[in-house]
Design a protein around this motif. Sequence first.
Motif, PDB file in Angstrom:
ATOM      1  N   SER A  22       5.011   1.965  -6.519  1.00 42.67           N
ATOM      2  CA  SER A  22       6.580   2.074  -6.384  1.00 42.67           C
ATOM      3  C   SER A  22       6.806   2.945  -7.507  1.00 42.67           C
ATOM      4  N   ARG A  25      11.996   6.933  -7.397  1.00 42.21           N
ATOM      5  CA  ARG A  25      11.533   8.511  -6.704  1.00 42.21           C
ATOM      6  C   ARG A  25      12.602   9.302  -7.422  1.00 42.21           C
ATOM      7  N   ASP A  27      14.711  12.233  -6.380  1.00 37.67           N
ATOM      8  CA  ASP A  27      16.135  11.630  -5.728  1.00 37.67           C
ATOM      9  C   ASP A  27      17.058  10.407  -6.155  1.00 37.67           C
ATOM     10  N   GLY A  28      16.395   9.195  -6.554  1.00 37.53           N
ATOM     11  CA  GLY A  28      17.071   8.023  -6.198  1.00 37.53           C
ATOM     12  C   GLY A  28      17.994   7.866  -7.519  1.00 37.53           C
ATOM     13  N   GLU A 497      13.218  14.906   3.949  1.00 41.50           N
ATOM     14  CA  GLU A 497      13.458  13.942   3.719  1.00 41.50           C
ATOM     15  C   GLU A 497      14.510  13.292   4.049  1.00 41.50           C
ATOM     16  N   GLN A 500      14.199   7.575   3.394  1.00 42.19           N
ATOM     17  CA  GLN A 500      13.353   7.324   3.800  1.00 42.19           C
ATOM     18  C   GLN A 500      11.923   7.961   2.355  1.00 42.19           C
ATOM     19  N   GLY A 501      12.188   8.469   1.790  1.00 41.44           N
ATOM     20  CA  GLY A 501      11.253   8.310   0.368  1.00 41.44           C
ATOM     21  C   GLY A 501      10.075   8.994   0.798  1.00 41.44           C
ATOM     22  N   THR A 504       8.433  10.964  -2.086  1.00 40.72           N
ATOM     23  CA  THR A 504       7.769  10.194  -3.388  1.00 40.72           C
ATOM     24  C   THR A 504       6.508  10.127  -3.067  1.00 40.72           C
ATOM     25  N   GLN A 507       4.208  13.222  -3.131  1.00 43.10           N
ATOM     26  CA  GLN A 507       3.467  12.991  -5.087  1.00 43.10           C
ATOM     27  C   GLN A 507       2.796  12.162  -5.282  1.00 43.10           C
ATOM     28  N   GLN A 508       2.648  11.190  -4.624  1.00 45.53           N
ATOM     29  CA  GLN A 508       1.890  10.067  -4.353  1.00 45.53           C
ATOM     30  C   GLN A 508       0.715  10.323  -4.054  1.00 45.53           C
ATOM     31  N   ASN A 657       3.997   2.611  -0.714  1.00 49.56           N
ATOM     32  CA  ASN A 657       4.565   2.362  -1.970  1.00 49.56           C
ATOM     33  C   ASN A 657       5.588   0.916  -1.894  1.00 49.56           C
ATOM     34  N   ALA A 660       9.265   0.712  -1.372  1.00 48.98           N
ATOM     35  CA  ALA A 660      10.015   1.613   0.033  1.00 48.98           C
ATOM     36  C   ALA A 660       9.588   0.459   0.941  1.00 48.98           C
TER      37      ALA A 660
END
Length: 763
Positions: A22, A25, A27-28, A497, A500-501, A504, A507-508, A657, A660
């Motif tokens: 996890s 993010r 943008d978080g 996006e 909802q993530g 991220t 990237q994962q 995640n 998320a």
Amino acid sequence: MSAPARSPQELHDTIAGGIGESPLRPDGTLKVRGEFAYSSDLWHEDMLWGATLRSPHPHARIVRLDVSRALAQPGVHAVLTHEDVPGENVYGLKYQDTPALAADLVRYQGEPVAILAADHPEIARQALKEIVVEYDVLEPITDPERAAHDDSLPKLHPDGNLVRHQRIVKGDPAATADVVVSGVYELGMQDQAFLGPESGLAVPAEDGGVDLYLATQWLHVDQRQTARALGLPLEKVRLTLSGVGGAFGGREDLSMQIHSCMLALRTGRPVKMSYNRLESFFGHVHRHPAKMYYEHGATREGKIVYVKARMYFDGGAYASKTPVVVGNGTTLSVGPYDVPNAHIEGWGVYTNNPTCGAMRGLGAVQPTYAYESQMDKLAAALGMDPAELRIRNALSEGSTVVTGQVVDFPAPVAELVQRVRDLPLPPEPTGERDIRELPGGASNTTHGEGVVRGVGYGVTIKNISYAEGLDDYSTARVRLEVLGGEAVAMVHTAAAEVGQGLVTLQQQIARTELGLTRVSVHPADTSVGDAGSSSASRQTYVTGGAVRNACRAVAEAVYARLGRPAEGMSLVGGKVVAADGEVVADLADLLGDTAIEETREFHHRPTYPLDPETGQGDAHVQYGFSAHRAVVDVDLDLGLVKVVQLDCAQDVGKAMNPDAVVAQIQGGSAQGLGLAVMEEILVKDGKVRNPSFTDYLIPTILDMPPMRVDVIERPDPHAPYGVRGVGEPPTISATPAIANAIRAATGLELPRVPIRPEHITGV
């Protein structure tokens, strides 16, 4: 000389932020600080402001339209009507039936009639008042059940008022049973209530085209519809995603896209359009209201024998996603239960009510509320525990759903019900109670007298991804290169996006597949292939699959440079590693000043159209399941409800995640709570009565109860990484759980949501 061997697992452990973790993010932090740039923050120093004139009537004929006075106002640069649409004055997601600007008829309150551009938003708003429109007001059609069957009504569209009729017939439609329960259920019109209004910036380009920066859910479908209306080839209409302040389905249909581009091309200057909250209620679609007639028959031992249902979905003025709502509603109509015999019919119709389209839980929210109400009614008739009845009839892997499709992946429905049933209940209240914990909260409406407690369950089945034969796919481009002496990856998709993530997640996946720490995500735009919509809980499945495929293609290209077969090789920690753990090469050294770039698509396994007569067919690629248990306190005297606890168990296939996943379940549950007890767009005679967050109520942090979230992982062998869509099921099962808990507390029928105080008190 090669580097000393280390096991792939040892090297993998050095990569943070991959699948199953996890990570923070990207943008978080900006969003929490209020520094994130949303589409409403877009700015161009030379821009004009666009505004829209909308019909005040739900049904009327346009007799006269005169824009001359508005065009003469100082600071106004263009005023456009349907006559100025350069291409086709029609668009639509499923059917091309929606005018960009009304020509001779308006079919709902708020339909766009004219647009203009001015130097300042206030000049634009005042100039709208100078546009003269004379209407011949017509009687609106507002009853969807009547619209489905009464041929004497005026036709709102050339082919009539029926958008879609779907029948599902399984087994013996004339089957009989020992115990029969029936009911008529209604569900009100819910709004997506996203916080970021419809907004965007259109910039005319030197090639005669236009660049549009906006908040949306599906860049390429917007591009296709906008280009058609502008009369331009696709390559001259370029879209880039800007910050999206929530979506939940409400951004699948067009809003300001065509209008802003028309104004930009006419004036030769950038044009920004940004709706205020009032206009937003008229500028996007809502959840379909529904009326549903249900009958369940069962043995005395509690096994369901048959289900019969008739469902009416009010699509409003234009089709939008109504065909899909009817398809989902009928195919999911009996729930996550083993039902040998069924006769289901669903109608989606045109009315002069606000247009309804996609919203989280598309087409499943309505029948779930009805069949879960029926399950509690059936349990009462049988003298059986409601949870036990659900467990006894639960689908499992190998079961056949109502369309005849075999569930060939894990379906742990019984386990989900068992898990929420077995979670600890909140302690029964004793003694003097804190008024803040009672219905009415700190308003001091009660000290506990007249307050009763109830427990209820809700379980759902929801299709994941698109269905009924649509080739649902996504595209991803991945670039591997060296920056600052380190191998880095760039992922580029058109996937939106919307909170909802997804950024991220991309990237994962790239970190896991390419064994890298540094992965960036290119802004989503239409310069890469279509990724489909951020809806139907599909992006992790489909765009995740595309990113995986592109990453693996990049890895294979790396191995090819080494002249080594891909089998047994892996990329871990910026190294190329052999099966025995030998570090074969350093990626940065191997790449040097070159780059590897690969583009791949991911298509899930095919689905098929339903048989038009029987509704049989393998219509869906995957199902998601969730179960809720709600505990409520109800003030019988005032009709006030306090949700005390709302627990959820959900199968997510693979928690890509974990944080998320839990957040999605909590957020979805909040929307389900809203529909259960407060959220409804009130429409009378086709007119919206509460288009503001003052009068349209949504849950706040004070309304949300403690939640226990029990996430289980039963991988789907057909899906990338075994994933199962997460976002929609909790919205769907939360509503009936709360409604059933209120029924358990009050003993009332309560056949409609949202349940308002007067439904409980009778006054």
